[in-house]
Enzyme design. Structure first.
Site, PDB file in Angstrom:
ATOM      1  N   HIS A  85     -10.768  -5.728  -6.308  1.00  0.00           N
ATOM      2  CA  HIS A  85     -10.695  -5.598  -4.958  1.00  0.00           C
ATOM      3  C   HIS A  85     -11.679  -6.580  -4.243  1.00  0.00           C
ATOM      4  O   HIS A  85     -12.241  -6.282  -3.200  1.00  0.00           O
ATOM      5  CB  HIS A  85     -10.528  -4.436  -4.271  1.00  0.00           C
ATOM      6  CG  HIS A  85      -9.417  -4.351  -3.020  1.00  0.00           C
ATOM      7  ND1 HIS A  85      -8.398  -3.334  -3.060  1.00  0.00           N
ATOM      8  CD2 HIS A  85      -9.932  -4.635  -1.768  1.00  0.00           C
ATOM      9  CE1 HIS A  85      -7.924  -3.636  -1.978  1.00  0.00           C
ATOM     10  NE2 HIS A  85      -8.827  -4.164  -1.037  1.00  0.00           N
TER      11      HIS A  85
ATOM     12  N   TYR B  46       0.690  -1.163  -0.079  1.00  0.00           N
ATOM     13  CA  TYR B  46      -0.222  -0.008  -0.110  1.00  0.00           C
ATOM     14  C   TYR B  46       0.840   1.290   0.031  1.00  0.00           C
ATOM     15  O   TYR B  46       1.568   1.351   0.882  1.00  0.00           O
ATOM     16  CB  TYR B  46      -0.787  -0.170   1.297  1.00  0.00           C
ATOM     17  CG  TYR B  46      -2.275  -0.679   1.059  1.00  0.00           C
ATOM     18  CD1 TYR B  46      -2.965  -0.605  -0.346  1.00  0.00           C
ATOM     19  CD2 TYR B  46      -2.794  -1.546   1.868  1.00  0.00           C
ATOM     20  CE1 TYR B  46      -4.142  -1.361  -0.566  1.00  0.00           C
ATOM     21  CE2 TYR B  46      -3.703  -2.399   1.745  1.00  0.00           C
ATOM     22  CZ  TYR B  46      -4.515  -2.140   0.501  1.00  0.00           C
ATOM     23  OH  TYR B  46      -5.642  -2.987   0.308  1.00  0.00           O
TER      24      TYR B  46
ATOM     25  N   LYS C  14      -1.937  -4.143  -9.260  1.00  0.00           N
ATOM     26  CA  LYS C  14      -3.003  -4.623  -8.763  1.00  0.00           C
ATOM     27  C   LYS C  14      -4.164  -3.839  -8.676  1.00  0.00           C
ATOM     28  O   LYS C  14      -4.066  -2.600  -8.331  1.00  0.00           O
ATOM     29  CB  LYS C  14      -2.997  -5.433  -7.454  1.00  0.00           C
ATOM     30  CG  LYS C  14      -4.362  -5.877  -6.821  1.00  0.00           C
ATOM     31  CD  LYS C  14      -3.836  -6.992  -5.689  1.00  0.00           C
ATOM     32  CE  LYS C  14      -5.113  -7.744  -5.288  1.00  0.00           C
ATOM     33  NZ  LYS C  14      -6.031  -6.942  -4.465  1.00  0.00           N
TER      34      LYS C  14
ATOM     35  N   THR D 185      -0.880  -2.329  -5.006  1.00  0.00           N
ATOM     36  CA  THR D 185      -2.446  -2.376  -5.217  1.00  0.00           C
ATOM     37  C   THR D 185      -2.730  -0.685  -5.339  1.00  0.00           C
ATOM     38  O   THR D 185      -2.334   0.069  -4.582  1.00  0.00           O
ATOM     39  CB  THR D 185      -2.744  -2.561  -3.709  1.00  0.00           C
ATOM     40  OG1 THR D 185      -2.524  -4.184  -3.642  1.00  0.00           O
ATOM     41  CG2 THR D 185      -4.454  -2.486  -3.837  1.00  0.00           C
TER      42      THR D 185
HETATM   43  C1  FNR Z   1      -8.569  -7.886   0.633  1.00  0.00           C
HETATM   44  N1  FNR Z   1      -8.077  -7.528  -0.446  1.00  0.00           N
HETATM   45  C2  FNR Z   1      -7.052  -6.909  -0.436  1.00  0.00           C
HETATM   46  N2  FNR Z   1      -6.182  -6.448  -1.051  1.00  0.00           N
HETATM   47  C3  FNR Z   1      -4.730  -5.856  -1.293  1.00  0.00           C
HETATM   48  O1  FNR Z   1      -4.090  -5.674  -2.266  1.00  0.00           O
HETATM   49  N3  FNR Z   1      -4.521  -5.512   0.055  1.00  0.00           N
HETATM   50  C4  FNR Z   1      -5.184  -5.775   1.240  1.00  0.00           C
HETATM   51  O2  FNR Z   1      -4.639  -5.831   2.200  1.00  0.00           O
HETATM   52  C5  FNR Z   1      -6.306  -6.563   1.128  1.00  0.00           C
HETATM   53  N4  FNR Z   1      -6.988  -6.650   2.137  1.00  0.00           N
HETATM   54  C6  FNR Z   1      -8.324  -7.503   1.933  1.00  0.00           C
HETATM   55  C7  FNR Z   1      -9.149  -7.647   3.198  1.00  0.00           C
HETATM   56  C8  FNR Z   1     -10.255  -8.424   3.057  1.00  0.00           C
HETATM   57  C9  FNR Z   1     -11.232  -8.878   4.081  1.00  0.00           C
HETATM   58  C10 FNR Z   1     -10.772  -8.874   1.630  1.00  0.00           C
HETATM   59  C11 FNR Z   1     -11.840  -9.656   1.574  1.00  0.00           C
HETATM   60  C12 FNR Z   1      -9.912  -8.367   0.486  1.00  0.00           C
HETATM   61  C13 FNR Z   1      -8.395  -7.769  -1.838  1.00  0.00           C
HETATM   62  C14 FNR Z   1      -7.850  -9.250  -2.305  1.00  0.00           C
HETATM   63  O3  FNR Z   1      -6.830  -9.182  -2.398  1.00  0.00           O
HETATM   64  C15 FNR Z   1      -8.737  -9.679  -3.399  1.00  0.00           C
HETATM   65  O4  FNR Z   1      -8.501  -8.820  -4.463  1.00  0.00           O
HETATM   66  C16 FNR Z   1      -9.997 -10.055  -3.409  1.00  0.00           C
HETATM   67  O5  FNR Z   1     -10.205 -10.801  -2.133  1.00  0.00           O
HETATM   68  C17 FNR Z   1     -10.741 -11.060  -4.535  1.00  0.00           C
HETATM   69  O6  FNR Z   1     -11.992 -10.990  -4.193  1.00  0.00           O
HETATM   70  P1  FNR Z   1     -12.609 -12.517  -3.774  1.00  0.00           P
HETATM   71  O7  FNR Z   1     -12.487 -13.694  -4.788  1.00  0.00           O
HETATM   72  O8  FNR Z   1     -12.189 -12.779  -2.453  1.00  0.00           O
HETATM   73  O9  FNR Z   1     -14.277 -12.187  -3.751  1.00  0.00           O
END
Ligand code: FNR
Length: 388
Positions: free
Chosen positions: A284, A152, A260, A178
């Site tokens: 995301h 981040y 991402k 991201t």
């Molecule tokens: C995330 N995602 C996410 N992405 C990222 O780049 N850094 C992060 O810290 C997080 N944190 C995060 C927390 C939670 C609780 C979730 C559910 C998701 C997004 C993650 O990397 C991914 O893009 C998604 O989870 C994909 O969608 P599905 O398949 O889980 O629905």
């Protein structure tokens, strides 16, 4: 990992005469239900919820339903190959553990449990900047297992630079930047539940252990936790960034850089022009822009213009093997697994995540074989039919 589908099936069915009454779920919906049972509203909806009216989450699933697999017969699928190549490395399968922050809110072992499970399954773990356990601790429990770091991009360039240096030193082999979270989205459940875990000191392990971050505090995190978190909220995201700022990231690391959160073909092309090593097509998990394009629809658009210039990874809505096969056939080089792992973690810690990943790998292997294919790398649109 060769023919893992047959192996896992065999292990299950050999207990037919005396199945374990306490065995873990197989079905995605049952894992989710178990997570619901063990979690309070705050943490549960933090994981399960999306932005706004959750139309993007729905679109992610709908996009998968628009494509059907058309299996081919008599093609000798006795031996299958799940390996993929990314940035000069061979990985055992096309699955990766998505970067997910604040895992301590759903299980006391949090990221450590997930990282160990991923390592045990040979699935690369992408450690989030927003982990509760610092990146070095995660790397340590993983040993030589494949691991990437997700950045981040902090408003303070010194913190961003420090994170990148730490990741490289700790043994992470790629950096995922991201782009879709310069600020938190309008998340209705979290607002309703008045729940933002960072404010309770969860998910800030990398910051509290960072010399650049701590050097900006008047008092140490221990002496003044409230001021520390306040400083974190002010510096976490950086909405002023533009494409030209990517040169800063390139200067800070020699690792491959993967962007991402790319959804528009023009942004994908910009990533190539900026010399990025790969992209992850992602919305995301529907947690940022409500009413956005389904991630799989974006993958189709992007692969049409990118023509394999750089690796394209994908996430958003993958729940079963068929989803993985569809994404790979539409042009993804690998896919990230998010919420399914989190429901496994909430329900059964490290064992839960391992079980979820193992079953998904087995499902991918069997679905690929039954579709008439033997290599994930060779998958293409010829086994798919679009609904339109
Ligand atoms: C995330 N995602 C996410 N992405 C990222 O780049 N850094 C992060 O810290 C997080 N944190 C995060 C927390 C939670 C609780 C979730 C559910 C998701 C997004 C993650 O990397 C991914 O893009 C998604 O989870 C994909 O969608 P599905 O398949 O889980 O629905």
């Amino acid at each position: 990992m060769a023919n893992i589908g047959n192996e896992v099936q065999f292990k299950v069915y050999q207990n037919m005469s005396d199945p374990d009454p306490d065995r873990l779920p197989v079905i995605y919906e049952e894992w989710k239900e178990r997570a619901r049972q063990v979690l309070e509203d705050g943490p549960y909806y933090y994981v399960a919820g999306g932005a706004g009216g959750e139309q993007t989450m729905e679109a992610n699933r709908e996009a998968f339903n628009q494509w059907k697999i058309v299996p081919r017969m008599l093609r000798n699928v006795e031996n299958r190959d799940l390996t993929v190549m990314l940035f000069g490395e061979t990985y055992e399968s096309p699955l990766m553990h998505a970067p997910i922050g604040v895992q301590s809110i759903i299980h006391p072992d949090g990221e450590i449990a997930s990282a160990k499970a991923a390592a045990a399954m040979g699935v690369p773990y992408i450690a989030s900047s927003a982990s509760t356990a610092p990146m070095e601790e995660i790397a340590k429990v993983m040993g030589d297992a494949p691991k990437w770091f997700q950045l981040y991009w902090n408003r303070d360039p010194e913190v961003t630079a420090s994170f990148l240096k730490r990741a490289e030193k700790a043994g992470y082999s790629a950096v995922v930047v991201t782009l879709d979270t310069p600020m938190m989205a309008w998340r209705e459940f979290d607002l309703k539940n008045v729940y933002l875990p960072f404010l309770a000191g969860e998910g800030v392990g990398n910051y509290l252990s960072d010399p650049a971050f701590c050097s900006k505090l008047t008092h140490s995190p221990k002496e003044d936790p409230a001021a520390t978190i306040m400083h974190w909220t002010k510096t976490f995201g950086n909405p002023s960034l533009t494409w030209s700022d990517l040169s800063f990231i390139k200067e800070q690391t020699s690792l491959p850089i993967v962007l991402k959160g790319v959804l528009h073909p023009d942004d994908a092309q910009m990533a190539v022009e900026q010399g990025m090593d790969g992209i992850i097509v992602s919305n995301h998990g529907g947690r940022q822009v409500d009413g956005a394009i389904g991630a799989l629809d974006a993958l189709v658009d992007i692969c049409e213009v990118l023509h394999h210039q750089i690796p394209v990874l994908f996430d958003g809505g993958i729940r079963r093997g068929a989803d993985v096969i569809k994404a790979l056939s539409l042009g993804a080089d690998a896919v990230l697994i998010g919420r399914p792992c989190m429901y496994g973690l909430a329900a059964a810690g490290e064992t839960g995540v391992r079980e979820v990943l193992q079953n998904l790998l087995a499902d991918v292997d069997l679905t690929m074989a039954l579709a008439g294919e033997t290599s994930v790398r060779a998958l293409n649109r010829s086994i798919l039919k679009g609904a339109n």
